[in-house]
Scaffold this active site. Structure first.
Site, PDB file in Angstrom:
ATOM      1  N   SER A 207       0.858  -1.182   0.000  1.00 12.63           N
ATOM      2  CA  SER A 207       0.000   0.000   0.000  1.00 12.63           C
ATOM      3  C   SER A 207       0.894   1.232   0.000  1.00 12.63           C
ATOM      4  CB  SER A 207      -0.893   0.018   1.245  1.00 12.63           C
ATOM      5  OG  SER A 207      -1.624   1.236   1.346  1.00 12.63           O
TER       6      SER A 207
ATOM      7  N   TYR B 158      -2.173  -0.436  10.588  1.00 10.93           N
ATOM      8  CA  TYR B 158      -2.171  -0.814   9.168  1.00 10.93           C
ATOM      9  C   TYR B 158      -0.894  -0.359   8.473  1.00 10.93           C
ATOM     10  CZ  TYR B 158      -3.858  -1.081   4.305  1.00 10.93           C
ATOM     11  OH  TYR B 158      -4.011  -1.364   2.973  1.00 10.93           O
TER      12      TYR B 158
END
Length: 252
Positions: free
Chosen positions: A143, A156
């Site tokens: 990501s 995250y």
């Protein structure tokens, strides 16, 4: 150069969203794709989509965060197909909270799904690829929330940053076997999971200002980078993370 004929690919978390588009893209280039998710009905529906687009597809529902299920699934994949040429670790989960709101078990859950599970799958895939004589492809979906960060996203961001580091470490460790390990870092994509955010005009305005292309990514736009890394066109590419983000990381 981009043909994947004769290769078997496992794409985790491919029942919908970016994972499903990745599965369709690999199948469109000739791979036999094994779609995955926790829900058998959702996996069957995804397989129908791939098949409808003309791809060869199989279904393998299991929970990537459960090591016992992973091991059984890999044995079943061996039984059905006898080989694994491409692994795409796409499963991910997000928990947006500030650090003082997390119980440690919640942090461990985010790390288990986003980092520990890919570690195990990479290791099991690599075993098979080495036994086959090498030349395998491992692609981790990381990501842009790794190289950059924001408020209320520490768990995250830590997990995805760790996955990018794992990608580089495994590239170093597995290169001698002819196995390449790379990553794809998506930016802002208009998936069904993000439907509420996609409808937010403030987010749209932010992306117009913040990305070079000035828009959300379309889910179908993720597949090309994965196909490239899975193919012979990327035979000398390893340890790299390709951002597919409309220029988010490079634009300010």
């Amino acid at each position: 150069m981009f043909s994947l004929e004769g290769r078997t690919a496992l794409v985790t978390g491919s029942a919908r969203g970016l994972g499903l588009e990745i599965a369709c893209a690999l199948a469109a280039h000739g791979a036999r794709v094994v779609v995955n998710g926790r829900n058998p009905e959702a996996v069957a529906s995804a397989a129908h989509v791939v098949r409808k687009r003309g791809g060869m597809v199989d279904e393998l529902p299991f929970d990537v965060s459960d090591p016992d299920q992973v091991m059984r699934a890999m044995q079943e994949l061996d039984r059905r197909h006898g080989r694994l040429d491409i692994l795409v670790n796409n499963v991910g989960m997000r928990d947006r909270r500030g650090i003082f709101e997390f119980a440690l078990d919640d942090v461990r859950r985010v790390l288990d799904v986003n980092l520990v599970a890919p570690f195990l799958l990479c290791r099991e895939a690599a075993r098979r690829m080495i036994d086959q004589g090498g030349a395998g492809r491992i692609i981790n979906i990381t990501s842009i929330a790794g190289p950059i960060s924001n408020l209320r996203d520490a768990a995250y961001t830590s997990a995805k940053g760790g996955l990018a580091s794992l990608t580089r470490a495994l590239a170093a460790e597995l290169g001698s076997h002819g196995i390449t390990v790379n990553g794809v870092a998506p930016g802002f994509f208009a998936t069904e999971t993000n439907a509420a955010v996609v409808a937010d005009p403030e987010v749209e305005q932010h992306l117009r200002r913040r990305t070079s292309l000035g828009r959300w990514g379309r889910p179908v736009e993720i597949g090309g980078a994965v196909v490239f890394l899975a193919s012979d066109a990327a035979s000398y590419v390893t340890g790299e993370i390709i951002a597919v983000d409309g220029g988010y990381l490079s634009h300010f």
